[in-house]
Design an enzyme around this catalytic site. Sequence first.
Site, PDB file in Angstrom:
ATOM      1  N   CYS A   1       0.851  -1.193   0.000  1.00  9.99           N
ATOM      2  CA  CYS A   1       0.000   0.000   0.000  1.00  9.99           C
ATOM      3  C   CYS A   1       0.884   1.239   0.000  1.00  9.99           C
ATOM      4  CB  CYS A   1      -0.936   0.017   1.202  1.00  9.99           C
ATOM      5  SG  CYS A   1      -0.071   0.154   2.779  1.00  9.99           S
TER       6      CYS A   1
ATOM      7  N   CYS B   1       3.322   1.792   2.851  1.00 13.61           N
ATOM      8  CA  CYS B   1       4.580   1.048   2.734  1.00 13.61           C
ATOM      9  C   CYS B   1       5.606   1.890   1.978  1.00 13.61           C
ATOM     10  CB  CYS B   1       4.364  -0.271   1.982  1.00 13.61           C
ATOM     11  SG  CYS B   1       3.298  -1.458   2.822  1.00 13.61           S
TER      12      CYS B   1
ATOM     13  N   ASP C   1       7.955  29.187 -31.914  1.00 11.84           N
ATOM     14  CA  ASP C   1       9.096  29.527 -32.756  1.00 11.84           C
ATOM     15  C   ASP C   1       8.695  29.281 -34.210  1.00 11.84           C
ATOM     16  OD1 ASP C   1      11.958  30.017 -33.354  1.00 11.84           O
ATOM     17  OD2 ASP C   1      11.870  27.919 -33.973  1.00 11.84           O
TER      18      ASP C   1
END
Length: 763
Positions: A25, A28, A461
Amino acid sequence: MTSTGTETPIATPHQVELVIGGMTCASCAARVEKKLNRMEGVLATVNYSTEKARVSYADGVAVDDLIATVVKTGYTAEEPPPPVTVAAESSSDGSDGDDPELAGLRQRLVVSVLLAAPVVLMSMIPALQFDNWRWLALALASPVVVWGGLPFHRTAFTNARHGAATMDTLVSVGTLAAFGWSLWALFWGDAGKPVMPGMEGMEGMSVRESFSFTASSAGGTSEIYLEVAAGVVAFIVLGRYLEARAKRRSGAALRALMELGAKDVSLLRGGREVRVPVGELAIGDRFVVRPGEKVATDGTVVEGVSAVDASMLTGESVPVDVGVGDAVTGATVNAGGRLVVEATRVGADTQLARMARLVEDAQNGKAEVQRLADRISGVFVPVVLLIALGTFGTWLGVTGDTTAAFTAAVAVLIIACPCALGLATPTALMVGTGRGAQLGILIKGPEVLESTRRVDTIVLDKTGTVTTGRMSLQEVYAAEGADEKQVLRLAGALEHASEHPVARAIAAGAEERVGTLPAAESFENVPGRGVRGRVDGHEVAVGRLVDGLPGPLPEELARVKAEAESRGRTAVVVAWDGAARGVLTVADAVKETSAEAVRELRALGLTPVLLTGDNRAVAEAVAKAVGIEQVISEVLPEEKVDVVRRLQGEGRSVAMVGDGVNDAAALATADLGLAMGTGTDAAIEASDLTLVRGDLRVAADAIRLSRKTLGTIRGNLVWAFGYNVAALPLAAAGLLNPMIAGAAMAFSSVFVVTNSLRLRTFR
């Protein structure tokens, strides 16, 4: 690299990626990350969804030290195998066959469901109950709780040894409490008797009524919770299995990308073809690519003409024609004739490897919203344990009903698991970045998603982004009495000897329109004016200004030249034997898709701005052609950064799209940098998003995908937070049966992952 803790600069940093095992989970992952970041000179980011840790560490810290710290925390850690091995062993379909973890979960799930189902049915449906049915329920439930729930119990025990609690702690404590209570009631209480006190009167009840009665009835030690213990384990194993499958599917795009490369290649050695593994290729080697085969690595065509299908890398479905001198990319497919290619990049330097690395870097990163979720998950479990104890004590103190207090406390433990919270961000990020890679969009990191939401101005650009970046011959005007083909033939022959971009465009256009050109003699370059020489016995001059003419340009040619220049085109005069005979116009052509791209960017709420070093006339002509109103022209490369900063100073959030070395600083300065993948490495490295195709429409796609991914993350987090906020009070109030709580908890995780998988359909 960022971390959840306070960051300190790391001198001479090294980078390593570790595969973390045993995490179940988000809490952890938070524990592992916290332990690593407590080490001197270490900054770590641990991702639960990808099960990996990205670690920066200073001199004096060894990788073995990092692994030892993870092991001491209760998990496993190792460096991942080489990418080729990963690619060869991976499967992109999410099936179980080649994944031991999925296969083991599936086996555990099947056994748990088959044994738990009769226990639940007997407990909930009075008609199925018989004398001593509870002992059969115990026999069926015991393997489910002990063996089916073994991963949860083992992890909870390991975490307890390290003074920590995770989601598995909640599941383990809840199910073992229900199982232990049932054992007590059966062996030492009244539940082992043939007829359970309090069950009289259930005859004739519906299944729903009897379920409610069982969940809420009181009766000291006559109540058993075997259906809760077995049912919760079965539901959570089901949720874990579906979650693992969904997580695997969410990473399928990256695995598929890594698997695109060719496995072997026909290498040319001593004039002979030798089939060797692609890993043996070196820069400078020449190899053969037959029709239908994949190009083994990045290289340059040295022999042959063909069409190459690059759709798997760029998302572009139309094959690209290639010939001698053209670059080809590894993993693309030769759709035409035989090619001989010289390798220019191999291994980790190829475009495919770089793409995979960028995608994986993004998936391993963390957005700020994920860091918030990780911090919450890290403290959530201990808080839930306290809430469960408080719930038990409150119920017992207020009602004196041990059964009701126990039911509410177990429901709190089961319902509160923060899995959905931990999966909300990384699963959406994995799917979104993977889908982007399939479409030729590389998202460099999760923080990019926030930037795409905020931007309101996009600076484009001109050269190579809005235009093709290549000069091409546009129009040919012949004076009265001159032949258009002869004008083009003589001018093209003379310009063929020059390396100037305008000259090359004229020579290429002439060859395309009139065929083979004659040779030029006595060629001379006149700086600032043009070129001159002798072609087919004529003294020819080509340039913006031509010397040796008896007077000004004829009125017709002067008008054509002025008109072309007013439209931003370069106009050159062609003269021979002392007289002006024609005018050629050359321009950097606007890409066919640029106007459509500008419309799409406007539809996303962005204001386009054209930025170029060209003169005002050229810039405005291009802007008018694509529908841009704001133009900033005659800007030196170093001034592009100032333009971006000026726009930001006006309160705008600026995105910048470019492709050249001179765009790199501006891309890095902008709030969001988008580099055309057909551009330079410097621009790509400085950007946040890389567009593998040189099509400006992909910029709009990239922003849409990023915003959609961010929206999915936010939706997941709203669900995950809302689920826990709403469910915890209901459980504490005794309004949720623990088994229903287990099913709801499993569903919440599956919902979050499934919601993220919808990004796979992005078009």
